[in-house]
Design a protein around this motif. Structure first.
Motif, PDB file in Angstrom:
ATOM      1  N   SER A  67       0.844  -1.197   0.000  1.00 51.78           N
ATOM      2  CA  SER A  67       0.000   0.000   0.000  1.00 51.78           C
ATOM      3  C   SER A  67       0.874   1.239   0.000  1.00 51.78           C
ATOM      4  O   SER A  67       2.010   1.221   0.485  1.00 51.78           O
ATOM      5  CB  SER A  67      -0.901   0.013   1.236  1.00 51.78           C
ATOM      6  N   PRO A  90       0.346   5.736   0.625  1.00 53.73           N
ATOM      7  CA  PRO A  90      -0.656   6.610   1.250  1.00 53.73           C
ATOM      8  C   PRO A  90      -1.592   7.318   0.273  1.00 53.73           C
ATOM      9  O   PRO A  90      -2.792   7.387   0.526  1.00 53.73           O
ATOM     10  CB  PRO A  90       0.187   7.631   2.024  1.00 53.73           C
ATOM     11  N   SER A 118      -4.048   1.864  -2.921  1.00 47.60           N
ATOM     12  CA  SER A 118      -4.310   3.022  -2.054  1.00 47.60           C
ATOM     13  C   SER A 118      -5.801   3.271  -2.030  1.00 47.60           C
ATOM     14  O   SER A 118      -6.559   2.637  -2.773  1.00 47.60           O
ATOM     15  CB  SER A 118      -3.558   4.280  -2.510  1.00 47.60           C
ATOM     16  N   ARG A 178     -11.994   1.385   1.665  1.00 43.53           N
ATOM     17  CA  ARG A 178     -11.015   0.818   2.632  1.00 43.53           C
ATOM     18  C   ARG A 178     -11.261  -0.643   2.985  1.00 43.53           C
ATOM     19  O   ARG A 178     -10.801  -1.107   4.034  1.00 43.53           O
ATOM     20  CB  ARG A 178     -11.033   1.618   3.947  1.00 43.53           C
ATOM     21  N   ALA A 219      -7.879  -2.373   2.743  1.00 45.81           N
ATOM     22  CA  ALA A 219      -6.978  -1.756   3.741  1.00 45.81           C
ATOM     23  C   ALA A 219      -7.335  -2.227   5.148  1.00 45.81           C
ATOM     24  O   ALA A 219      -6.448  -2.529   5.959  1.00 45.81           O
ATOM     25  CB  ALA A 219      -7.055  -0.233   3.642  1.00 45.81           C
ATOM     26  N   ASP A 220      -8.635  -2.329   5.429  1.00 44.44           N
ATOM     27  CA  ASP A 220      -9.046  -2.795   6.763  1.00 44.44           C
ATOM     28  C   ASP A 220      -8.749  -4.282   6.949  1.00 44.44           C
ATOM     29  O   ASP A 220      -8.258  -4.695   8.000  1.00 44.44           O
ATOM     30  CB  ASP A 220     -10.543  -2.525   6.997  1.00 44.44           C
ATOM     31  N   ILE A 230      -4.423   0.744   7.596  1.00 42.02           N
ATOM     32  CA  ILE A 230      -4.648   2.109   8.096  1.00 42.02           C
ATOM     33  C   ILE A 230      -4.323   2.105   9.583  1.00 42.02           C
ATOM     34  O   ILE A 230      -4.889   1.303  10.343  1.00 42.02           O
ATOM     35  CB  ILE A 230      -6.090   2.585   7.827  1.00 42.02           C
ATOM     36  N   PRO A 234      -4.516   4.495  12.560  1.00 41.99           N
ATOM     37  CA  PRO A 234      -5.151   5.785  12.831  1.00 41.99           C
ATOM     38  C   PRO A 234      -4.246   6.786  13.551  1.00 41.99           C
ATOM     39  O   PRO A 234      -4.404   7.994  13.376  1.00 41.99           O
ATOM     40  CB  PRO A 234      -6.360   5.419  13.704  1.00 41.99           C
ATOM     41  N   SER A 245      -2.316   8.149  10.468  1.00 42.74           N
ATOM     42  CA  SER A 245      -3.278   8.913   9.660  1.00 42.74           C
ATOM     43  C   SER A 245      -4.616   8.183   9.653  1.00 42.74           C
ATOM     44  O   SER A 245      -4.660   6.969   9.458  1.00 42.74           O
ATOM     45  CB  SER A 245      -2.775   9.065   8.226  1.00 42.74           C
ATOM     46  N   ASP A 246      -5.690   8.964   9.825  1.00 39.71           N
ATOM     47  CA  ASP A 246      -7.045   8.394   9.779  1.00 39.71           C
ATOM     48  C   ASP A 246      -7.476   8.050   8.371  1.00 39.71           C
ATOM     49  O   ASP A 246      -8.370   7.238   8.178  1.00 39.71           O
ATOM     50  CB  ASP A 246      -8.058   9.445  10.269  1.00 39.71           C
ATOM     51  N   THR A 247      -6.874   8.741   7.415  1.00 39.57           N
ATOM     52  CA  THR A 247      -7.410   8.675   6.054  1.00 39.57           C
ATOM     53  C   THR A 247      -6.514   7.922   5.077  1.00 39.57           C
ATOM     54  O   THR A 247      -7.014   7.335   4.119  1.00 39.57           O
ATOM     55  CB  THR A 247      -7.636  10.102   5.511  1.00 39.57           C
ATOM     56  N   THR A 289      -3.545   5.076   3.856  1.00 38.76           N
ATOM     57  CA  THR A 289      -2.880   3.819   4.203  1.00 38.76           C
ATOM     58  C   THR A 289      -1.403   4.104   4.510  1.00 38.76           C
ATOM     59  O   THR A 289      -0.792   4.988   3.907  1.00 38.76           O
ATOM     60  CB  THR A 289      -2.977   2.826   3.019  1.00 38.76           C
TER      61      THR A 289
END
Ligand code: BEZ
Length: 211
Positions: A36, A38, A70, A102, A105-106, A111, A113, A116-118, A120
């Motif tokens: 990944s 970002p 991403s 996401r 990604a999840d 991710i 948090p 970064s919350d937003t 990867t």
């Protein structure tokens, strides 16, 4: 629950720059690297995708499929690919997953948090032919990865999958390797006709067996 080494990796369906894929079907019984980045149109990521494209023949030689990811949409990936080729001289020659919801990604814990919350993180994983997790690397957004390290790890993993050996610090393909502790000296002599040197009873080195 984050994925750990040895865990079976989850399957998923995703949109990519090369169309929709079912991951397991796309991967088949090859090795795979899922990595990944970002965000599209950012400097470090631009250099990274160009670096992976340049190394694609080396991944192919190791029977390893490469796929990026991403949270940007597929149209964004496609527009950005033109910049990557322009800047690095390498056209992106592997699929890049668009994961705006996401989902992947999840699944793969990409991710973090508190970073970064937003976006990867820069995650890179190696998956074996058995679909199990063999390596995880996690880098911050500000540090571009050394993709030669992924090639080096693949060489080590593929060697140790076929022979009763481990690889020492800073090992590169062609260097001496370590005889597995599980082998007795007698068995090691039979398995490694070039012989071994015992630096300590628990540290026995032998020339790379497939050379
Ligand atoms: C970069 O690729 O340069 C980057 C991406 C996201 C945050 C910071 C840097």
């Amino acid at each position: 629950m984050p994925l750990r080494l040895g865990d079976e990796t989850p399957d998923f369906t995703a949109q990519t720059t090369q169309g929709q894929i079912r991951f397991r079907e796309w991967k088949g019984d090859s090795w795979a690297i899922l990595f990944s980045h970002p965000k599209d149109f950012t400097p470090v990521c631009t250099t990274e995708l160009g670096a992976v494209a340049a190394l694609k023949p080396e991944f192919d030689r190791r029977n390893t499929k490469v796929i990026g990811l991403s949270v940007d949409p597929v149209e964004s990936h496609r527009r950005w690919e033109k910049d990557i080729e322009d800047v690095t001289g390498h056209a992106v020659n592997f699929p890049v997953i668009a994961d705006p919801d996401r989902k992947v990604a999840d699944l793969y814990d990409m991710i973090h948090p508190n970073a970064s919350d937003t976006f990867t993180v820069r995650s890179a994983i190696i998956i074996g032919p058995d679909n199990r997790l063999k390596l995880t690397l996690t880098y911050p957004a500000s540090t571009g990865r050394n993709f030669l390290e992924l090639l080096r790890v693949l060489d080590s993993l593929q060697l140790t999958a076929n022979y009763a050996v481990a690889t020492p610090a800073d090992w590169v393909d062609g260097d001496d390797v370590i005889v597995a502790a599980s082998l007795s000296d007698d068995d090691a002599r039979k398995k490694f006709p070039k012989g071994f040197t015992a630096r300590k009873p628990y540290l026995r080195v032998t020339p790379q067996p497939n050379r």
